[in-house]
Design a protein around this motif. Sequence first.
Motif, PDB file in Angstrom:
ATOM      1  N   PHE A   1       0.833  -1.201   0.000  1.00 27.74           N
ATOM      2  CA  PHE A   1       0.000   0.000   0.000  1.00 27.74           C
ATOM      3  C   PHE A   1       0.870   1.254   0.000  1.00 27.74           C
ATOM      4  N   ASP A   2       1.835   1.299   0.908  1.00 25.84           N
ATOM      5  CA  ASP A   2       2.708   2.476   1.020  1.00 25.84           C
ATOM      6  C   ASP A   2       3.558   2.682  -0.231  1.00 25.84           C
TER       7      ASP A   2
ATOM      8  N   ILE B   1      -4.926   8.566  -4.939  1.00 28.07           N
ATOM      9  CA  ILE B   1      -3.767   7.821  -4.439  1.00 28.07           C
ATOM     10  C   ILE B   1      -4.236   6.658  -3.559  1.00 28.07           C
ATOM     11  N   LYS B   2      -5.166   6.957  -2.641  1.00 26.60           N
ATOM     12  CA  LYS B   2      -5.686   5.912  -1.762  1.00 26.60           C
ATOM     13  C   LYS B   2      -6.419   4.845  -2.570  1.00 26.60           C
TER      14      LYS B   2
ATOM     15  N   ALA C   1      -3.818   2.607  -4.299  1.00 27.17           N
ATOM     16  CA  ALA C   1      -3.167   1.707  -3.349  1.00 27.17           C
ATOM     17  C   ALA C   1      -4.127   0.602  -2.908  1.00 27.17           C
ATOM     18  N   ASP C   2      -5.374   0.946  -2.652  1.00 27.28           N
ATOM     19  CA  ASP C   2      -6.374  -0.064  -2.289  1.00 27.28           C
ATOM     20  C   ASP C   2      -6.583  -1.052  -3.439  1.00 27.28           C
TER      21      ASP C   2
ATOM     22  N   GLU D   1      -5.392  13.032  -3.271  1.00 28.46           N
ATOM     23  CA  GLU D   1      -5.174  12.059  -2.193  1.00 28.46           C
ATOM     24  C   GLU D   1      -6.169  10.902  -2.287  1.00 28.46           C
TER      25      GLU D   1
ATOM     26  N   ALA E   1       2.838   6.532  -6.827  1.00 25.42           N
ATOM     27  CA  ALA E   1       1.759   7.209  -7.558  1.00 25.42           C
ATOM     28  C   ALA E   1       1.890   8.721  -7.439  1.00 25.42           C
ATOM     29  N   LYS E   2       2.276   9.205  -6.260  1.00 23.30           N
ATOM     30  CA  LYS E   2       2.492  10.646  -6.076  1.00 23.30           C
ATOM     31  C   LYS E   2       3.588  11.154  -7.007  1.00 23.30           C
TER      32      LYS E   2
ATOM     33  N   ALA F   1       1.317   3.968  -3.090  1.00 26.09           N
ATOM     34  CA  ALA F   1       0.910   5.349  -2.817  1.00 26.09           C
ATOM     35  C   ALA F   1       2.064   6.326  -3.054  1.00 26.09           C
ATOM     36  N   LYS F   2       3.238   5.980  -2.573  1.00 24.08           N
ATOM     37  CA  LYS F   2       4.408   6.853  -2.736  1.00 24.08           C
ATOM     38  C   LYS F   2       4.773   7.019  -4.214  1.00 24.08           C
TER      39      LYS F   2
END
Length: 178
Positions: A32-33, A51-52, A55-56, A48, A39-40, A36-37
Amino acid sequence: MDETPTSRMLSWARNSTIYRLERRMMTEKQLFDAIAKKAKQKFEDISEAQIKALADFAVKFAYELKVLDDVAFAEISTRSAVRSGKSKKAIAFKLASKGIDGETVVAAVEEVDDLHSAVIFARKRGFGPFRRGDLDEKRKAKELSAFARNGFSFAVGRRVFEMEREDAEEVLNTNSAF
């Protein structure tokens, strides 16, 4: 701005998930982290919520492929850590820092024998029964504090410190759960 990821973003998340999990085993939190990182960094003007959602999606996709399993990760990591002489406390801390939930951590480390791990640690470091040099007060303090810093109780550290080499070899040769 739309809060749902685009099909290009979802395709990237799917490919990135496969790439990451081909290279090494990860926990749900790590995947997940990482997604997310990245993707940013990859997408400009990404919200945001997107991004979430990415990751999900990556975590859900990994579970669908059956390549993400925190229980298996905890068991494999625990076996590896025991073979390298890590204490139960150090293993539990490491697993928790990787995002493994408390119940899984407890289940993974319940079979760990700290005495066996401490003897492995002593052999690797040349402590206690595996000491080559003479024992003075400075060396004694260094060895006992190394056991403590690595998560072994004082009783276990002292027991290994005072063992004879034959006893230590016997502990190493006994069948451990790992």
